[in-house]
Design a protein around this motif. Structure first.
Motif, PDB file in Angstrom:
ATOM      1  N   PRO A  29      40.831  44.070  45.641  1.00  0.00           N
ATOM      2  CA  PRO A  29      40.159  44.474  46.880  1.00  0.00           C
ATOM      3  C   PRO A  29      40.983  45.460  47.717  1.00  0.00           C
ATOM      4  CG  PRO A  29      39.935  42.121  46.547  1.00  0.00           C
ATOM      5  CD  PRO A  29      40.853  42.607  45.474  1.00  0.00           C
ATOM      6  N   VAL A  48      45.552  53.177  39.616  1.00  0.00           N
ATOM      7  CA  VAL A  48      46.170  52.696  38.373  1.00  0.00           C
ATOM      8  C   VAL A  48      46.197  51.178  38.446  1.00  0.00           C
ATOM      9  CG1 VAL A  48      48.251  52.666  36.960  1.00  0.00           C
ATOM     10  CG2 VAL A  48      47.637  54.742  38.222  1.00  0.00           C
ATOM     11  N   ALA A  49      45.526  50.520  37.509  1.00  0.00           N
ATOM     12  CA  ALA A  49      45.446  49.053  37.577  1.00  0.00           C
ATOM     13  C   ALA A  49      45.327  48.462  36.196  1.00  0.00           C
ATOM     14  CB  ALA A  49      44.236  48.630  38.399  1.00  0.00           C
ATOM     15  N   GLU A  51      43.754  45.547  35.749  1.00  0.00           N
ATOM     16  CA  GLU A  51      42.404  44.987  35.685  1.00  0.00           C
ATOM     17  C   GLU A  51      41.708  45.157  37.030  1.00  0.00           C
ATOM     18  OE1 GLU A  51      40.481  40.833  34.053  1.00  0.00           O
ATOM     19  OE2 GLU A  51      42.304  40.730  35.227  1.00  0.00           O
ATOM     20  N   GLY A  54      41.233  42.286  40.268  1.00  0.00           N
ATOM     21  CA  GLY A  54      42.402  41.457  40.577  1.00  0.00           C
ATOM     22  C   GLY A  54      42.098  39.974  40.483  1.00  0.00           C
ATOM     23  N   GLN A  55      42.573  39.232  41.463  1.00  0.00           N
ATOM     24  CA  GLN A  55      42.430  37.766  41.422  1.00  0.00           C
ATOM     25  C   GLN A  55      40.987  37.301  41.498  1.00  0.00           C
ATOM     26  OE1 GLN A  55      45.356  35.661  44.099  1.00  0.00           O
ATOM     27  NE2 GLN A  55      45.904  37.788  44.464  1.00  0.00           N
ATOM     28  N   THR A  59      37.991  33.547  39.809  1.00  0.00           N
ATOM     29  CA  THR A  59      37.180  32.582  40.544  1.00  0.00           C
ATOM     30  C   THR A  59      35.702  32.829  40.288  1.00  0.00           C
ATOM     31  OG1 THR A  59      36.878  31.508  42.685  1.00  0.00           O
ATOM     32  CG2 THR A  59      37.065  33.905  42.718  1.00  0.00           C
ATOM     33  N   ASP A  61      32.789  31.777  42.746  1.00  0.00           N
ATOM     34  CA  ASP A  61      31.980  32.123  43.916  1.00  0.00           C
ATOM     35  C   ASP A  61      32.856  32.515  45.090  1.00  0.00           C
ATOM     36  OD1 ASP A  61      29.535  31.374  42.698  1.00  0.00           O
ATOM     37  OD2 ASP A  61      30.148  29.288  42.971  1.00  0.00           O
ATOM     38  N   LEU A 126      49.778  45.504  44.251  1.00  0.00           N
ATOM     39  CA  LEU A 126      49.786  44.778  42.966  1.00  0.00           C
ATOM     40  C   LEU A 126      49.556  43.272  43.125  1.00  0.00           C
ATOM     41  CD1 LEU A 126      52.433  46.654  40.775  1.00  0.00           C
ATOM     42  CD2 LEU A 126      50.004  47.095  41.084  1.00  0.00           C
ATOM     43  N   GLY A 127      49.283  42.822  44.340  1.00  0.00           N
ATOM     44  CA  GLY A 127      48.814  41.448  44.541  1.00  0.00           C
ATOM     45  C   GLY A 127      49.809  40.381  44.140  1.00  0.00           C
ATOM     46  N   GLY A 128      49.266  39.284  43.682  1.00  0.00           N
ATOM     47  CA  GLY A 128      50.110  38.159  43.290  1.00  0.00           C
ATOM     48  C   GLY A 128      49.235  37.091  42.682  1.00  0.00           C
ATOM     49  N   PRO A 130      48.620  32.617  42.731  1.00  0.00           N
ATOM     50  CA  PRO A 130      49.083  31.324  43.222  1.00  0.00           C
ATOM     51  C   PRO A 130      49.950  30.647  42.170  1.00  0.00           C
ATOM     52  CG  PRO A 130      46.669  31.366  42.989  1.00  0.00           C
ATOM     53  CD  PRO A 130      47.177  32.695  42.544  1.00  0.00           C
ATOM     54  N   LEU A 259      58.550  45.692  41.355  1.00  0.00           N
ATOM     55  CA  LEU A 259      58.576  47.131  41.065  1.00  0.00           C
ATOM     56  C   LEU A 259      58.804  47.969  42.322  1.00  0.00           C
ATOM     57  CD1 LEU A 259      55.562  47.219  38.581  1.00  0.00           C
ATOM     58  CD2 LEU A 259      57.934  47.727  38.011  1.00  0.00           C
ATOM     59  N   GLY A 289      47.533  44.030  51.079  1.00  0.00           N
ATOM     60  CA  GLY A 289      46.944  42.911  50.341  1.00  0.00           C
ATOM     61  C   GLY A 289      47.915  41.764  50.116  1.00  0.00           C
TER      62      GLY A 289
HETATM   63  C1  FAD Z   1      41.120  31.141  42.282  1.00  0.00           C
HETATM   64  C2  FAD Z   1      41.064  32.040  43.499  1.00  0.00           C
HETATM   65  C3  FAD Z   1      39.960  31.965  44.340  1.00  0.00           C
HETATM   66  C4  FAD Z   1      39.885  32.789  45.469  1.00  0.00           C
HETATM   67  N1  FAD Z   1      38.783  32.704  46.273  1.00  0.00           N
HETATM   68  C5  FAD Z   1      38.688  33.515  47.357  1.00  0.00           C
HETATM   69  C6  FAD Z   1      37.546  33.455  48.203  1.00  0.00           C
HETATM   70  O1  FAD Z   1      36.606  32.684  47.973  1.00  0.00           O
HETATM   71  N2  FAD Z   1      37.530  34.272  49.291  1.00  0.00           N
HETATM   72  C7  FAD Z   1      38.560  35.127  49.594  1.00  0.00           C
HETATM   73  O2  FAD Z   1      38.472  35.856  50.584  1.00  0.00           O
HETATM   74  N3  FAD Z   1      39.656  35.184  48.808  1.00  0.00           N
HETATM   75  C8  FAD Z   1      39.746  34.411  47.706  1.00  0.00           C
HETATM   76  N4  FAD Z   1      40.864  34.453  46.919  1.00  0.00           N
HETATM   77  C9  FAD Z   1      41.967  35.352  47.304  1.00  0.00           C
HETATM   78  C10 FAD Z   1      41.647  36.804  46.907  1.00  0.00           C
HETATM   79  O3  FAD Z   1      41.269  36.857  45.551  1.00  0.00           O
HETATM   80  C11 FAD Z   1      42.874  37.669  47.167  1.00  0.00           C
HETATM   81  O4  FAD Z   1      43.234  37.564  48.529  1.00  0.00           O
HETATM   82  C12 FAD Z   1      42.591  39.135  46.856  1.00  0.00           C
HETATM   83  O5  FAD Z   1      42.151  39.304  45.531  1.00  0.00           O
HETATM   84  C13 FAD Z   1      43.862  39.967  47.069  1.00  0.00           C
HETATM   85  O6  FAD Z   1      43.575  41.288  46.731  1.00  0.00           O
HETATM   86  P1  FAD Z   1      44.729  42.322  46.360  1.00  0.00           P
HETATM   87  O7  FAD Z   1      44.024  43.597  46.053  1.00  0.00           O
HETATM   88  O8  FAD Z   1      45.761  42.309  47.402  1.00  0.00           O
HETATM   89  O9  FAD Z   1      45.448  41.751  45.051  1.00  0.00           O
HETATM   90  P2  FAD Z   1      44.906  41.248  43.657  1.00  0.00           P
HETATM   91  O10 FAD Z   1      43.510  40.782  43.745  1.00  0.00           O
HETATM   92  O11 FAD Z   1      45.944  40.297  43.179  1.00  0.00           O
HETATM   93  O12 FAD Z   1      44.922  42.569  42.742  1.00  0.00           O
HETATM   94  C14 FAD Z   1      46.121  43.077  42.197  1.00  0.00           C
HETATM   95  C15 FAD Z   1      45.819  44.270  41.312  1.00  0.00           C
HETATM   96  O13 FAD Z   1      47.042  44.785  40.785  1.00  0.00           O
HETATM   97  C16 FAD Z   1      46.955  44.893  39.366  1.00  0.00           C
HETATM   98  N5  FAD Z   1      48.318  44.758  38.818  1.00  0.00           N
HETATM   99  C17 FAD Z   1      49.246  43.792  39.042  1.00  0.00           C
HETATM  100  N6  FAD Z   1      50.410  44.091  38.423  1.00  0.00           N
HETATM  101  C18 FAD Z   1      50.212  45.287  37.799  1.00  0.00           C
HETATM  102  C19 FAD Z   1      51.035  46.166  37.032  1.00  0.00           C
HETATM  103  N7  FAD Z   1      52.331  45.907  36.773  1.00  0.00           N
HETATM  104  N8  FAD Z   1      50.489  47.309  36.557  1.00  0.00           N
HETATM  105  C20 FAD Z   1      49.194  47.629  36.807  1.00  0.00           C
HETATM  106  N9  FAD Z   1      48.382  46.858  37.556  1.00  0.00           N
HETATM  107  C21 FAD Z   1      48.881  45.701  38.044  1.00  0.00           C
HETATM  108  C22 FAD Z   1      45.969  43.824  38.951  1.00  0.00           C
HETATM  109  O14 FAD Z   1      45.412  44.085  37.668  1.00  0.00           O
HETATM  110  C23 FAD Z   1      44.947  43.978  40.090  1.00  0.00           C
HETATM  111  O15 FAD Z   1      44.106  45.073  39.833  1.00  0.00           O
HETATM  112  C24 FAD Z   1      40.957  33.676  45.777  1.00  0.00           C
HETATM  113  C25 FAD Z   1      42.069  33.742  44.923  1.00  0.00           C
HETATM  114  C26 FAD Z   1      42.122  32.941  43.791  1.00  0.00           C
HETATM  115  C27 FAD Z   1      43.311  33.042  42.872  1.00  0.00           C
END
Ligand code: FAD
Length: 321
Positions: A29, A48-49, A51, A54-55, A59, A61, A126-128, A130, A259, A289
């Motif tokens: 996101p 560049v990703a 997937e 992401g997280q 999940t 819903d 790049l998120g994380g 749990p 990184l 994020g």
């Molecule tokens: C089981 C579960 C249920 C959830 N339910 C909810 C919910 O109902 N409502 C809600 O608001 N939030 C929910 N969350 C939290 C939400 O998913 C996260 O807050 C959100 O996805 C964070 O977004 P982000 O873009 O910061 O990181 P992420 O979603 O972690 O995305 C990280 C990105 O970086 C990429 N990446 C990582 N390392 C590398 C690398 N070395 N090279 C290339 N790409 C890389 C991944 O492929 C991905 O594209 C849930 C999380 C989990 C685990």
């Protein structure tokens, strides 16, 4: 709605000598919204990703993203991606970022494919993930009783019996939150509580909370959905079967921040510290994020931080610093 025309010409040149205005690392996101905002500011941007989504891919819903009531997570990912696609943002997926370097005021990204990309700015998303307990049944019952996020899933357990695993601040705060929703909350910690004293006192004062210290989780049990936990009470050297409707594993988050270590400051949990404009200690290097120290790990928060970072990157580039 303004009727201006935006340049939607795809710029998919990945050659080494091209310099992007911005490389967005990550396609969750935060990264997708960063790219959307950047492209609408006319930046030459690439995602560049590994997937897309992401997280959210882990999940089923999502019930708390504004405008989407009880949406299937895969549909939310599709909606995000198709919105970004309308702006023809070049996207490299299925690749890993291996290294980030800085040379001649440009950031150089090395990919698992052997390619390199360079840019004036970076938004690091790049998120994380749990942290998992790693015991039997945990994976099987994820999203079928096992959750890692009270803010996301707590409301589904109104008047039910839930357990919280962990003993730090996030676990104790989660148990306090859940006590307002659930009929009964059982906090399970393998050693002693490590949370702030004020939170522990609050937890201990709640009539519908039980605390099991020095207790290990042996397995998550059930058929289609989670039904019970098998526990081992180390103090009494006995096993316990605890019937539950849900379990929240609150033992921390593992941010993918290594990184970026050269370019950012991190807290003791290795989360990236930014200011309110998502800036880090390095000019032109932003983070957004779940990889940041923002304690509320949520889709809407990650997306909004991505937007802030992109707007700030556009200001930085337009100033030509
Ligand atoms: C089981 C579960 C249920 C959830 N339910 C909810 C919910 O109902 N409502 C809600 O608001 N939030 C929910 N969350 C939290 C939400 O998913 C996260 O807050 C959100 O996805 C964070 O977004 P982000 O873009 O910061 O990181 P992420 O979603 O972690 O995305 C990280 C990105 O970086 C990429 N990446 C990582 N390392 C590398 C690398 N070395 N090279 C290339 N790409 C890389 C991944 O492929 C991905 O594209 C849930 C999380 C989990 C685990």
């Amino acid at each position: 709605m303004f009727n201006f025309t935006i340049d939607k010409t795809p710029k998919k040149d990945l050659s080494n000598d091209k310099t992007y205005d911005l490389i967005v690392l990550g396609g969750g996101p935060a990264g997708l919204n960063a790219a959307l905002y950047a492209k609408r500011k006319n930046l030459d941007v690439i995602i560049v990703a590994n997937e897309i989504g992401g997280q959210l891919n882990n999940t089923k819903d999502v019930d708390n993203y504004l405008g989407f009531k009880a949406v299937d997570a895969s549909r939310l990912i599709e909606a995000f991606q198709s919105h970004v696609n309308t702006f023809d943002v070049p996207t490299l997926t299925g690749v890993y970022v291996k290294e980030i370097q800085k040379s001649d005021n440009l950031f150089v990204i090395s990919l698992s494919t052997g390619e390199t990309l360079s840019s004036k700015t970076i938004i690091y998303t790049l998120g994380g993930n749990p942290r998992k307990l790693g015991v039997k049944g945990e994976k099987e019952f994820q999203s079928r009783g096992v959750s890692y996020c009270v803010t996301c899933d707590g409301p589904f357990f109104k008047n039910k019996v839930v357990a919280v695993i962990g003993g730090g601040n996030s676990a104790v705060d989660a148990a306090i939150d859940l006590a307002q929703i659930a009929k009964q909350v059982v906090l399970i910690q393998r050693s002693q509580l490590r949370a702030d004293q004020s939170s522990v006192l609050k937890l201990q004062s709640l009539p519908n909370v039980q605390i099991h210290l020095e207790t290990d989780v042996l397995s998550f049990n059930g058929q289609d959905v989670l039904k019970s936990l098998s526990l081992y009470d180390k103090h009494h050297e006995s096993t316990i079967e605890l019937d539950v409707d849900g379990v929240f594993v609150e033992i921390g988050n593992i941010p993918n921040s290594d990184l970026a270590s050269e370019f950012v400051l991190r807290n003791d949990q290795k989360e990236i510290i930014t200011n309110e404009l998502q800036e880090t200690k390095t000019k032109g290097f932003y983070a957004a994020g779940d990889v940041t120290s923002m304690p509320h790990k949520q889709v809407i928060i990650a997306a909004s931080q991505g937007a802030i970072a992109a707007l700030q990157a556009a200001i930085y580039i337009n100033k030509g610093e």
